[in-house]
Scaffold this motif. Structure first.
Motif, PDB file in Angstrom:
ATOM      1  N   VAL A 197       6.246  26.393-127.067  1.00  0.00           N
ATOM      2  CA  VAL A 197       6.930  27.697-126.404  1.00  0.00           C
ATOM      3  C   VAL A 197       8.305  27.862-126.935  1.00  0.00           C
ATOM      4  O   VAL A 197       9.016  26.810-126.773  1.00  0.00           O
ATOM      5  CB  VAL A 197       6.998  27.637-124.860  1.00  0.00           C
ATOM      6  CG1 VAL A 197       7.585  28.850-124.256  1.00  0.00           C
ATOM      7  CG2 VAL A 197       5.277  27.228-124.300  1.00  0.00           C
ATOM      8  N   VAL A 242      -4.918  28.631-123.452  1.00  0.00           N
ATOM      9  CA  VAL A 242      -4.139  27.527-124.177  1.00  0.00           C
ATOM     10  C   VAL A 242      -4.917  26.274-124.131  1.00  0.00           C
ATOM     11  O   VAL A 242      -5.393  25.609-125.224  1.00  0.00           O
ATOM     12  CB  VAL A 242      -2.888  27.241-123.593  1.00  0.00           C
ATOM     13  CG1 VAL A 242      -2.241  25.580-124.189  1.00  0.00           C
ATOM     14  CG2 VAL A 242      -1.846  28.137-123.896  1.00  0.00           C
ATOM     15  N   LYS A 243      -5.672  26.085-122.876  1.00  0.00           N
ATOM     16  CA  LYS A 243      -6.539  24.996-122.776  1.00  0.00           C
ATOM     17  C   LYS A 243      -7.638  25.020-123.699  1.00  0.00           C
ATOM     18  O   LYS A 243      -8.177  24.327-124.352  1.00  0.00           O
ATOM     19  CB  LYS A 243      -6.965  24.527-121.441  1.00  0.00           C
ATOM     20  CG  LYS A 243      -7.730  23.596-120.958  1.00  0.00           C
ATOM     21  CD  LYS A 243      -7.725  23.385-119.447  1.00  0.00           C
ATOM     22  CE  LYS A 243      -8.593  22.010-118.975  1.00  0.00           C
ATOM     23  NZ  LYS A 243     -10.120  22.289-118.756  1.00  0.00           N
ATOM     24  N   GLU A 261      -6.998  24.673-127.269  1.00  0.00           N
ATOM     25  CA  GLU A 261      -6.767  23.291-127.680  1.00  0.00           C
ATOM     26  C   GLU A 261      -8.231  22.363-127.720  1.00  0.00           C
ATOM     27  O   GLU A 261      -8.165  21.518-128.356  1.00  0.00           O
ATOM     28  CB  GLU A 261      -5.578  22.600-126.578  1.00  0.00           C
ATOM     29  CG  GLU A 261      -4.369  22.988-126.946  1.00  0.00           C
ATOM     30  CD  GLU A 261      -3.377  22.432-125.760  1.00  0.00           C
ATOM     31  OE1 GLU A 261      -2.182  22.357-125.849  1.00  0.00           O
ATOM     32  OE2 GLU A 261      -3.742  22.134-124.416  1.00  0.00           O
ATOM     33  N   LEU A 318       1.078  22.394-128.355  1.00  0.00           N
ATOM     34  CA  LEU A 318       1.763  23.817-127.918  1.00  0.00           C
ATOM     35  C   LEU A 318       3.224  23.755-127.867  1.00  0.00           C
ATOM     36  O   LEU A 318       3.775  22.746-127.829  1.00  0.00           O
ATOM     37  CB  LEU A 318       1.343  24.062-126.390  1.00  0.00           C
ATOM     38  CG  LEU A 318       1.941  25.425-125.764  1.00  0.00           C
ATOM     39  CD1 LEU A 318       1.657  26.557-126.541  1.00  0.00           C
ATOM     40  CD2 LEU A 318       1.666  25.644-124.364  1.00  0.00           C
ATOM     41  N   LEU A 353       4.783  31.012-121.754  1.00  0.00           N
ATOM     42  CA  LEU A 353       3.493  30.662-121.246  1.00  0.00           C
ATOM     43  C   LEU A 353       3.575  31.291-119.637  1.00  0.00           C
ATOM     44  O   LEU A 353       4.248  30.690-118.999  1.00  0.00           O
ATOM     45  CB  LEU A 353       3.436  28.950-121.365  1.00  0.00           C
ATOM     46  CG  LEU A 353       2.382  28.468-120.701  1.00  0.00           C
ATOM     47  CD1 LEU A 353       0.898  28.978-121.187  1.00  0.00           C
ATOM     48  CD2 LEU A 353       2.330  26.992-120.596  1.00  0.00           C
ATOM     49  N   ASP A 354       2.630  32.002-119.579  1.00  0.00           N
ATOM     50  CA  ASP A 354       2.729  32.643-118.286  1.00  0.00           C
ATOM     51  C   ASP A 354       1.847  31.888-117.144  1.00  0.00           C
ATOM     52  O   ASP A 354       1.367  30.828-117.390  1.00  0.00           O
ATOM     53  CB  ASP A 354       2.025  34.262-118.418  1.00  0.00           C
ATOM     54  CG  ASP A 354       3.389  35.014-118.891  1.00  0.00           C
ATOM     55  OD1 ASP A 354       4.183  34.696-119.297  1.00  0.00           O
ATOM     56  OD2 ASP A 354       3.084  36.449-118.786  1.00  0.00           O
ATOM     57  N   ASP A 355       1.859  32.653-116.101  1.00  0.00           N
ATOM     58  CA  ASP A 355       1.278  32.042-114.788  1.00  0.00           C
ATOM     59  C   ASP A 355      -0.218  31.702-114.758  1.00  0.00           C
ATOM     60  O   ASP A 355      -0.729  30.640-114.632  1.00  0.00           O
ATOM     61  CB  ASP A 355       1.690  32.640-113.533  1.00  0.00           C
ATOM     62  CG  ASP A 355       1.599  31.755-112.265  1.00  0.00           C
ATOM     63  OD1 ASP A 355       2.497  30.681-112.474  1.00  0.00           O
ATOM     64  OD2 ASP A 355       0.802  32.148-111.437  1.00  0.00           O
ATOM     65  N   HIS A 356      -1.160  32.794-114.802  1.00  0.00           N
ATOM     66  CA  HIS A 356      -2.621  32.767-114.779  1.00  0.00           C
ATOM     67  C   HIS A 356      -3.377  34.141-115.163  1.00  0.00           C
ATOM     68  O   HIS A 356      -2.808  34.850-115.625  1.00  0.00           O
ATOM     69  CB  HIS A 356      -2.842  32.362-113.411  1.00  0.00           C
ATOM     70  CG  HIS A 356      -2.549  33.367-112.272  1.00  0.00           C
ATOM     71  ND1 HIS A 356      -1.200  33.695-111.748  1.00  0.00           N
ATOM     72  CD2 HIS A 356      -3.321  34.356-111.689  1.00  0.00           C
ATOM     73  CE1 HIS A 356      -1.275  34.737-111.013  1.00  0.00           C
ATOM     74  NE2 HIS A 356      -2.541  35.192-111.146  1.00  0.00           N
ATOM     75  N   ALA A 377      -1.830  32.436-121.310  1.00  0.00           N
ATOM     76  CA  ALA A 377      -2.130  31.975-119.981  1.00  0.00           C
ATOM     77  C   ALA A 377      -2.605  30.264-120.188  1.00  0.00           C
ATOM     78  O   ALA A 377      -3.269  30.121-121.306  1.00  0.00           O
ATOM     79  CB  ALA A 377      -3.406  32.695-119.747  1.00  0.00           C
ATOM     80  N   PRO A 378      -2.280  29.576-119.115  1.00  0.00           N
ATOM     81  CA  PRO A 378      -2.789  28.194-119.275  1.00  0.00           C
ATOM     82  C   PRO A 378      -4.324  28.049-119.789  1.00  0.00           C
ATOM     83  O   PRO A 378      -4.387  27.106-120.438  1.00  0.00           O
ATOM     84  CB  PRO A 378      -2.385  27.716-117.875  1.00  0.00           C
ATOM     85  CG  PRO A 378      -1.403  28.587-117.365  1.00  0.00           C
ATOM     86  CD  PRO A 378      -1.687  29.930-118.176  1.00  0.00           C
ATOM     87  N   GLU A 379      -5.151  28.985-119.106  1.00  0.00           N
ATOM     88  CA  GLU A 379      -6.554  28.894-119.350  1.00  0.00           C
ATOM     89  C   GLU A 379      -6.780  28.779-120.728  1.00  0.00           C
ATOM     90  O   GLU A 379      -7.717  28.237-121.213  1.00  0.00           O
ATOM     91  CB  GLU A 379      -7.230  29.720-118.542  1.00  0.00           C
ATOM     92  CG  GLU A 379      -7.222  29.799-117.060  1.00  0.00           C
ATOM     93  CD  GLU A 379      -5.964  30.715-116.546  1.00  0.00           C
ATOM     94  OE1 GLU A 379      -4.803  30.912-117.305  1.00  0.00           O
ATOM     95  OE2 GLU A 379      -6.001  31.269-115.259  1.00  0.00           O
TER      96      GLU A 379
END
Ligand SMILES: O=P(O)(O)OC[C@H]1O[C@H](OP(=O)(O)OP(=O)(O)O)[C@H](O)[C@@H]1O
Ligand SMILES: O=c1cc[nH]c(=O)[nH]1
Ligand SMILES: [Mg+2]
Length: 206
Positions: free
Chosen positions: A4, A164-165, A168, A2, A181-184, A160-162
Motif C-alpha cells: 500500500v 486482495v485475498k 493473492e 501487497l 486498502l479500504d474496509d469492506h 477491498a480486503p476480499e
C-alpha cells in the motif's frame, strides 16, 4: 505481496476523488496524477542493463531499462490510469483487456483483448482503479498469463480486503500495489468507503 503506497500527495488526491461532488474533469485529472505518483513504487525493482555512453566530458557507463514494459488497462476504468504511467515510461506498450462486471452475479465478462508481441519477455503492469471482489483482476491476469506473461504487477487505486485475498490466492506470484486498502465490500459488491463506480465517474456515464 501487497504494497500500500503511503504518500501524502496520493492521500490528498485520492480524497478529492472519493468526494461525491467531484466532477468528471477533476476525477480524471487526479486519477492521472496518482497513476504517475504510483509509478515510482511500482518500478523500483525494474532491471537495468549497463550502457556505454559519452558525456560531454568523458566516457561513462550508464543504465537503461533491461526489459520492455507493457501496461494492461482493464477497460473501461483502467484507461484512466494509463496516461500518468506512460508519461514516465514513454516506451511502454499498451495492451487492452475489455471487461465488465455483471451487476447481479458480480462475475466478470470479457468483450475485448489485444496484446503487443512477446509478453513473455516484458514486465506486465495490469491497471484498474478498483479491486473489489477481485474477479476482474484475476481474469485479466489469467489472460495475460495465457499470452505468456510471467513478470506481472497489479496496480489499483482502491482495494477491498476480499479482492486482495482472492488475487493473492489465485496468483501468488503477482505483486499487488494499492493507494488505499479500504474496509469492506457492501451488499452490491461496491468498495466501502470507496469512490463509487470508477468507470462511470471517469467517463461521465451516470
Ligand atoms: O473486483 P471486481 O469485483 O471484479 O470489480 C472491479 C471491476 O469493476 C469495475 O469495472 P466495471 O465492470 O464497472 O466496468 P467499467 O470499467 O466499464 O465501468 C472496475 O473498474 C473493475 O474492473
Ligand atoms: O466500488 C466499486 C466496485 C467495483 N467497481 C467500481 O467501479 N467500484
Ligand atoms: Mg464501472
Amino acid at each position: 505481496m501487497l504494497t500500500v503506497i503511503d504518500h501524502p500527495l496520493i492521500k490528498h488526491k485520492l480524497t478529492v476523488m472519493r468526494k461525491k461532488d467531484t466532477g468528471t474533469k477533476d476525477f480524471r485529472q487526479n486519477l492521472d496524477e496518482i497513476g504517475g505518483l504510483m509509478v515510482y513504487e511500482i518500478t523500483r525493482d525494474l532491471p537495468l542493463n549497463p550502457v556505454e555512453i559519452e558525456t560531454p566530458i568523458c566516457p561513462y557507463t550508464g543504465y537503461e531499462l533491461a526489459k520492455k514494459v507493457v501496461i494492461v488497462p482493464i477497460l473501461r476504468a483502467g484507461l484512466g490510469m494509463v496516461n500518468g504511467i506512460q508519461d514516465l515510461i514513454p516506451t511502454a506498450k499498451i495492451a487492452h483487456v475489455g471487461m465488465y462486471r455483471d451487476e447481479e452475479t458480480l462475475e466478470p465478462h470479457t468483450y475485448f483483448e489485444k496484446y503487443p508481441k512477446n509478453l513473455e519477455e516484458a514486465i506486465t503492469i495490469v491497471v484498474d482503479p478498483m479491486l473489489a471482489t477481485g474477479g476482474s483482476s484475476v481474469a485479466a491476469i489469467d489472460m495475460v498469463k495465457k499470452q505468456g506473461a510471467t513478470n506481472i504487477k497489479l496496480v489499483c487505486l482502491v482495494g477491498a480486503p476480499e479482492g486482495v485475498k482472492t488475487v493473492e490466492e489465485a496468483h501468488p506470484d503477482v505483486d499487488i500495489y494499492l493507494a488505499s486498502l479500504d474496509d469492506h465490500l457492501n451488499e452490491h459488491g461496491y468498495i466501502v468507503p470507496g469512490l463509487g463506480d470508477a468507470g462511470d465517474r471517469i467517463f461521465g456515464t451516470k
